[in-house]
Motif scaffolding. Structure first.
Motif, PDB file in Angstrom:
ATOM      1  N   LEU A 154      58.446  42.628  43.011  1.00  0.00           N
ATOM      2  CA  LEU A 154      58.108  44.064  42.897  1.00  0.00           C
ATOM      3  C   LEU A 154      58.818  44.846  43.999  1.00  0.00           C
ATOM      4  CD1 LEU A 154      56.185  46.195  41.461  1.00  0.00           C
ATOM      5  CD2 LEU A 154      54.618  45.791  43.362  1.00  0.00           C
TER       6      LEU A 154
ATOM      7  N   TYR B 266      58.522  48.904  45.160  1.00  0.00           N
ATOM      8  CA  TYR B 266      57.110  49.287  45.330  1.00  0.00           C
ATOM      9  C   TYR B 266      56.372  48.206  46.106  1.00  0.00           C
ATOM     10  CZ  TYR B 266      58.284  52.436  41.489  1.00  0.00           C
ATOM     11  OH  TYR B 266      58.882  53.378  40.706  1.00  0.00           O
TER      12      TYR B 266
ATOM     13  N   ASN C   9      52.823  47.879  46.098  1.00  0.00           N
ATOM     14  CA  ASN C   9      51.566  47.418  45.483  1.00  0.00           C
ATOM     15  C   ASN C   9      51.630  47.538  43.973  1.00  0.00           C
ATOM     16  OD1 ASN C   9      49.980  47.136  47.946  1.00  0.00           O
ATOM     17  ND2 ASN C   9      50.304  49.352  48.071  1.00  0.00           N
ATOM     18  N   PHE C  10      50.835  46.666  43.317  1.00  0.00           N
ATOM     19  CA  PHE C  10      50.693  46.814  41.870  1.00  0.00           C
ATOM     20  C   PHE C  10      49.701  47.921  41.580  1.00  0.00           C
ATOM     21  CE2 PHE C  10      52.327  42.444  41.976  1.00  0.00           C
ATOM     22  CZ  PHE C  10      53.369  42.611  41.071  1.00  0.00           C
ATOM     23  N   ARG C  11      49.846  48.501  40.428  1.00  0.00           N
ATOM     24  CA  ARG C  11      48.919  49.549  39.982  1.00  0.00           C
ATOM     25  C   ARG C  11      48.072  49.017  38.852  1.00  0.00           C
ATOM     26  NH1 ARG C  11      52.283  54.529  38.013  1.00  0.00           N
ATOM     27  NH2 ARG C  11      52.979  55.437  39.953  1.00  0.00           N
TER      28      ARG C  11
ATOM     29  N   GLN D 248      48.386  45.786  36.489  1.00  0.00           N
ATOM     30  CA  GLN D 248      49.746  45.244  36.339  1.00  0.00           C
ATOM     31  C   GLN D 248      49.842  43.768  36.739  1.00  0.00           C
ATOM     32  OE1 GLN D 248      51.940  48.048  38.747  1.00  0.00           O
ATOM     33  NE2 GLN D 248      52.884  49.020  36.964  1.00  0.00           N
TER      34      GLN D 248
ATOM     35  N   PRO E 145      47.454  54.695  30.247  1.00  0.00           N
ATOM     36  CA  PRO E 145      47.879  56.065  29.949  1.00  0.00           C
ATOM     37  C   PRO E 145      49.354  56.265  30.268  1.00  0.00           C
ATOM     38  CG  PRO E 145      46.537  56.006  31.931  1.00  0.00           C
ATOM     39  CD  PRO E 145      46.482  54.641  31.341  1.00  0.00           C
ATOM     40  N   THR E 146      49.918  57.294  29.682  1.00  0.00           N
ATOM     41  CA  THR E 146      51.303  57.655  29.956  1.00  0.00           C
ATOM     42  C   THR E 146      51.494  57.783  31.467  1.00  0.00           C
ATOM     43  OG1 THR E 146      51.201  58.935  27.950  1.00  0.00           O
ATOM     44  CG2 THR E 146      53.076  59.349  29.357  1.00  0.00           C
ATOM     45  N   GLY E 147      52.549  57.201  31.961  1.00  0.00           N
ATOM     46  CA  GLY E 147      52.802  57.279  33.395  1.00  0.00           C
ATOM     47  C   GLY E 147      52.077  56.216  34.189  1.00  0.00           C
ATOM     48  N   GLY E 148      51.325  55.374  33.501  1.00  0.00           N
ATOM     49  CA  GLY E 148      50.512  54.361  34.182  1.00  0.00           C
ATOM     50  C   GLY E 148      51.345  53.226  34.758  1.00  0.00           C
ATOM     51  N   GLY E 149      52.505  52.997  34.179  1.00  0.00           N
ATOM     52  CA  GLY E 149      53.347  51.908  34.683  1.00  0.00           C
ATOM     53  C   GLY E 149      53.406  50.719  33.734  1.00  0.00           C
ATOM     54  N   LYS E 150      53.557  51.019  32.453  1.00  0.00           N
ATOM     55  CA  LYS E 150      53.579  49.928  31.465  1.00  0.00           C
ATOM     56  C   LYS E 150      54.880  49.117  31.535  1.00  0.00           C
ATOM     57  CE  LYS E 150      52.478  52.738  28.066  1.00  0.00           C
ATOM     58  NZ  LYS E 150      51.943  53.840  28.884  1.00  0.00           N
ATOM     59  N   SER E 151      56.004  49.814  31.705  1.00  0.00           N
ATOM     60  CA  SER E 151      57.297  49.113  31.629  1.00  0.00           C
ATOM     61  C   SER E 151      57.355  47.937  32.599  1.00  0.00           C
ATOM     62  CB  SER E 151      58.445  50.056  31.943  1.00  0.00           C
ATOM     63  OG  SER E 151      58.180  51.331  31.448  1.00  0.00           O
ATOM     64  N   LEU E 152      56.793  48.160  33.785  1.00  0.00           N
ATOM     65  CA  LEU E 152      56.845  47.111  34.792  1.00  0.00           C
ATOM     66  C   LEU E 152      56.156  45.824  34.319  1.00  0.00           C
ATOM     67  CD1 LEU E 152      57.577  47.673  38.047  1.00  0.00           C
ATOM     68  CD2 LEU E 152      55.298  46.692  38.192  1.00  0.00           C
TER      69      LEU E 152
ATOM     70  N   ASN F 293      60.547  60.500  30.671  1.00  0.00           N
ATOM     71  CA  ASN F 293      60.039  60.201  31.994  1.00  0.00           C
ATOM     72  C   ASN F 293      60.374  61.346  32.950  1.00  0.00           C
ATOM     73  OD1 ASN F 293      58.948  58.948  34.123  1.00  0.00           O
ATOM     74  ND2 ASN F 293      60.224  57.113  34.037  1.00  0.00           N
TER      75      ASN F 293
ATOM     76  N   ARG G  26      52.765  63.565  35.817  1.00  0.00           N
ATOM     77  CA  ARG G  26      52.959  62.130  36.024  1.00  0.00           C
ATOM     78  C   ARG G  26      53.183  61.821  37.495  1.00  0.00           C
ATOM     79  NH1 ARG G  26      55.917  59.677  30.784  1.00  0.00           N
ATOM     80  NH2 ARG G  26      56.169  57.906  32.153  1.00  0.00           N
TER      81      ARG G  26
HETATM   82  P1  ADP Z   1      54.476  54.368  31.164  1.00  0.00           P
HETATM   83  O1  ADP Z   1      55.513  53.582  30.396  1.00  0.00           O
HETATM   84  O2  ADP Z   1      53.162  53.677  31.275  1.00  0.00           O
HETATM   85  O3  ADP Z   1      54.348  55.790  30.705  1.00  0.00           O
HETATM   86  P2  ADP Z   1      56.295  53.962  33.291  1.00  0.00           P
HETATM   87  O4  ADP Z   1      56.456  52.506  33.109  1.00  0.00           O
HETATM   88  O5  ADP Z   1      57.422  54.846  32.880  1.00  0.00           O
HETATM   89  O6  ADP Z   1      54.958  54.469  32.641  1.00  0.00           O
HETATM   90  O7  ADP Z   1      55.943  54.221  34.828  1.00  0.00           O
HETATM   91  C1  ADP Z   1      55.701  55.515  35.307  1.00  0.00           C
HETATM   92  C2  ADP Z   1      56.211  55.659  36.717  1.00  0.00           C
HETATM   93  O8  ADP Z   1      55.433  54.873  37.611  1.00  0.00           O
HETATM   94  C3  ADP Z   1      57.649  55.152  36.861  1.00  0.00           C
HETATM   95  O9  ADP Z   1      58.363  56.055  37.670  1.00  0.00           O
HETATM   96  C4  ADP Z   1      57.482  53.809  37.527  1.00  0.00           C
HETATM   97  O10 ADP Z   1      58.625  53.430  38.248  1.00  0.00           O
HETATM   98  C5  ADP Z   1      56.273  54.046  38.411  1.00  0.00           C
HETATM   99  N1  ADP Z   1      55.535  52.795  38.750  1.00  0.00           N
HETATM  100  C6  ADP Z   1      55.232  51.782  37.932  1.00  0.00           C
HETATM  101  N2  ADP Z   1      54.551  50.808  38.578  1.00  0.00           N
HETATM  102  C7  ADP Z   1      54.414  51.235  39.850  1.00  0.00           C
HETATM  103  C8  ADP Z   1      53.802  50.677  41.033  1.00  0.00           C
HETATM  104  N3  ADP Z   1      53.198  49.494  41.024  1.00  0.00           N
HETATM  105  N4  ADP Z   1      53.853  51.406  42.164  1.00  0.00           N
HETATM  106  C9  ADP Z   1      54.464  52.613  42.193  1.00  0.00           C
HETATM  107  N5  ADP Z   1      55.059  53.191  41.117  1.00  0.00           N
HETATM  108  C10 ADP Z   1      55.040  52.512  39.965  1.00  0.00           C
END
Ligand code: ADP
Length: 517
Positions: free
Chosen positions: A7, A13, A15-17, A20, A38-45, A293, A321
Motif C-alpha cells: 500500500l 498511503y 493506512n487502509f480504509r 479494504q 460508497p463512491t469514493g470509498g476506495g474500491k479500486s484498491l 474521479n 469525494r
Molecule cells: P471508488 O471506486 O470506491 O469510487 P476509488 O477507488 O476511486 O473509489 O478511490 C477514491 C479515492 O480514494 C482515490 O483517489 C484513491 O486513491 C483514494 N484511496 C483509496 N484507498 C485509500 C486509502 N487506503 N488511503 C487513502 N486514500 C485512498
C-alpha cells in the motif's frame, strides 16, 4: 511483500480504509467477495493491491471504456504494469498487448464485458492460457435488472466462474439495495462469497430538497453563492441539459452539457474541461459521472426527480469525494413524480414495473419527508442510524418536538388492527374514521377506527413518515408498500417507550416540500 508495505510502496498511503484490508485478505485467500462501498470509498484498491501481490494476471471487467485509459495510465505511473483492450485500439495495439500478456508482463488487464464474451470466444480461450489469479467486476450492479443501470452484456458474466474455476471473483459496486445484492451474488454464481458492506453515510454532504417553483431562478440563487466551485446539475432529458447549459452561460456561468446523444468527441471535450476545472458546471443526464474521479465537486443539483434512491444517492455521492463540506440539492415537484410514473411501466413485465414503481415511491417519500433525510437514506440501505444527523435541511431547520407517544400508539395499533395489510393512505383514512365503503364496511368495529379524527390528514401523513424514519414502522418491500410493525413497535404499544414527534409549527414550514401523496 505484505499488503501494508505494498500500500505504501505502490499507492503512497499509510493506512487502509473501511474494510479494504479484510477484503484484500479474502482475495489473497482465493475467496469470492462482494464489496459494497460508497463512491469514493476506495474500491479500486481492493483488487489493485491483490493484483500487485499475486503472481499472475488480474482481469478487470468494467463498463466504462472511456475511463479505462485513465485508470491504466495511473497504474502504470505507480509502477504497476497494466493495459486495457477495447474497440478504440488499432489491431497493432491489441497485438502488442497480447504479446505482453503472453510474456506475463502485465498485472492488470481491463476489458469491457461485451469484449470478453463477444461474437467469438477467442479472448476467453486466450485468457485461459494465462495465469489469471483474480477477476474483478466493477460496477457489478449492472448485472441486475433491479439495479438502476442494467446492462444486458453483464449477464454474460454468469459464465465466468465456470470458465475460471478456482479463480477468486471480486464484485464491486457503490450501489445495491438488498434485492440487487442478492441478484449480483446469484447471477455471478459467486461461491460462498464474503460480503463487505461499508457505511454508506457521507458525512460531508448536506442534503436538501426544495419545492420546485421556478427552477431556473432557484438554480441561479444557489449557484450565485458558489461561483468558484465545481458542480454537477442533473436533468432528466438530453434536451434540457443543452438548453440549461446555454441559459447558464448567458447568465455568465461556466457550464457545458453532457449526455449520451452527444458525439464522442464533444463528450470527451466537455468531460476533460470539467475534470481540469476549465468548466465549472456540468449540466448532464445520468449518463455522466459513473467512475468520474473528480474529488472537488462541491455540489450536485437534481433539477428533476431521480427515478430511485440508488441513483440519487450515487449521483449525490459524486460531491465531496475529498471529504470537504458539499451540498446535494433536489428540486421536487409532484408533477415530476407523475411523469416518472409513466416511465416506470415496463411493457409485458408487471413484476419489474411493480418494483420500479415501489422505488419511485420511496424516492417521492424521501422528497416529502418531514424528518432527518440522512436517517431515511441510511435506513434505505439497511444501515442503522439512530440519531438525527444535524446536517440535512430538516435537521438544520428549527423545529419543536412534543410527546407524541399517544399518537404513535394510535398509529401502531391501527396498523396492527388491520393486520399490517394496508399502506399510508389507508391507515390515515382509517384513523380519521373515513366513511369509504371498504374501510367502513370492513373495519368500522375495530377499536382504533376513527381514533385520530382530530388530527388532519396532512399531519397524520407526516407522523407516519416520522414513525417510519425512526424505525417504529416500516414499509413492506413489495410493491404494495403496506405499513408493518417493527421490533421497536412493541415497547411503544406497551407504553414502555416514549416517542417524540415534530410539531407542525416548524419555523421552516414555508420552505418544506409539499406533503401530498
Ligand atoms: P471508488 O471506486 O470506491 O469510487 P476509488 O477507488 O476511486 O473509489 O478511490 C477514491 C479515492 O480514494 C482515490 O483517489 C484513491 O486513491 C483514494 N484511496 C483509496 N484507498 C485509500 C486509502 N487506503 N488511503 C487513502 N486514500 C485512498
Amino acid at each position: 511483500m505484505n499488503p501494508l508495505d505494498a500500500l505504501q510502496k505502490y499507492f503512497g498511503y499509510s493506512n487502509f480504509r473501511h474494510s479494504q484490508e479484510a477484503i484484500i485478505q479474502h482475495v489473497l485467500n482465493k475467496q469470492d467477495v462482494m464489496v459494497l462501498m460508497p463512491t469514493g470509498g476506495g474500491k479500486s484498491l481492493c483488487y489493485q493491491l491483490p493484483a500487485v501481490l499475486l503472481n499472475g494476471l488480474t482481469v478487470v471487467i468494467s463498463p466504462l471504456i472511456a475511463l479505462m485509459k485513465d485508470q491504466v495510465d495511473s497504474l502504470n505511473l505507480s509502477g504497476i504494469p497494466a493495459a486495457f483492450l477495447n474497440s478504440s485500439q488499432s489491431p497493432e495495439e491489441q497485438k502488442d498487448i497480447a504479446i505482453h500478456l503472453k510474456n506475463n508482463e502485465l498485472r492488470l488487464l481491463y476489458i469491457a464485458p461485451e469484449r470478453l464474451f463477444g461474437k467469438d470466444d477467442r479472448l476467453i480461450v486466450f485468457l485461459k492460457t494465462l495465469p489469471v489469479v483474480q477477476i474483478a467486476i466493477d460496477e457489478a450492479h449492472c448485472i441486475s435488472q433491479w439495479g438502476h443501470d442494467f446492462r444486458p452484456e453483464y449477464l454474460m458474466l454468469a459464465g465466468l466462474k465456470k470458465e475460471f474455476p478456482g479463480v477468486p471473483v471480486i464484485a464491486l459496486t457503490a450501489t445495491a439495495d438488498k434485492l440487487t445484492q442478492k441478484d449480483i451474488l446469484e447471477k455471478l454464481n459467486l461461491q460462498k462469497p464474503a460480503v463487505f458492506i461499508s457505511s454508506f453515510n457521507r458525512e460531508n454532504i448536506t442534503y436538501r430538497v426544495n419545492p420546485k417553483k421556478n427552477s431556473f431562478n432557484q438554480l441561479i440563487n444557489f449557484l450565485e453563492e458558489r461561483k468558484d466551485d465545481s458542480g454537477i446539475i442533473y436533468c432528466l432529458s438530453r434536451k434540457s441539459t443543452e438548453s440549461l447549459a446555454e441559459n447558464l452561460k448567458e447568465e455568465g456561468f461556466s457550464a457545458e452539457a453532457y449526455h449520451a446523444g452527444l458525439t464522442n468527441e464533444t463528450k470527451a471535450k466537455n468531460q476533460e474541461a470539467f475534470l481540469r476545472d476549465e468548466v465549472k458546471i456540468m449540466v448532464a443526464t445520468i449518463a455522466f459521472g459513473m467512475g468520474i474521479n473528480k474529488s472537488n465537486v462541491r455540489y450536485v443539483v437534481h433539477v428533476d426527480l431521480p427515478k430511485n434512491i440508488e441513483g440519487y444517492y450515487q449521483e449525490t455521492g459524486r460531491a465531496g469525494r475529498d471529504g470537504l463540506p458539499s451540498d446535494a440539492l433536489l428540486l421536487y415537484s409532484p408533477g415530476d413524480a407523475m411523469k416518472l410514473k409513466g416511465f416506470a411501466q415496463v411493457e409485458n413485465n408487471p413484476e419489474q414495473s411493480a418494483i420500479m414503481m415501489k422505488k419511485l415511491d420511496d424516492m417521492v417519500n424521501y422528497c416529502q419527508l418531514h424528518a432527518c433525510r440522512r436517517q431515511y437514506l441510511m435506513q434505505y440501505f439497511d444501515e442503522n442510524f439512530p440519531d438525527n444527523c444535524g446536517s440535512c435541511d430538516f435537521c438544520l431547520s428549527e423545529f419543536v418536538k412534543f410527546d407524541g407517544t399517544l399518537i404513535a400508539q394510535k398509529a401502531l395499533s391501527a396498523v396492527a388492527r388491520v393486520k399490517e395489510r394496508f399502506g399510508v393512505t389507508y391507515i390515515v383514512d382509517f384513523l380519521r374514521g373515513s366513511r369509504s365503503e371498504k374501510i367502513w364496511g370492513e373495519h368500522k368495529l375495530l377499536k382504533t377506527y376513527g381514533a385520530g379524527a382530530d388530527i388532519s390528514k396532512a399531519d397524520w401523513q407526516r407522523y407516519l413518515r416520522e414513525l417510519i424514519a425512526m424505525g417504529y414502522l416500516r414499509l413492506s418491500d413489495d410493491a404494495y408498500a403496506s405499513l408493518k410493525l417493527t421490533l421497536k413497535s412493541d415497547a411503544v404499544l406497551k407504553g414502555l417507550e416514549k416517542v417524540e414527534l415534530i410539531s407542525s409549527q416548524t419555523t421552516d414550514e414555508k420552505e418544506a416540500a409539499p406533503l401530498d401523496f
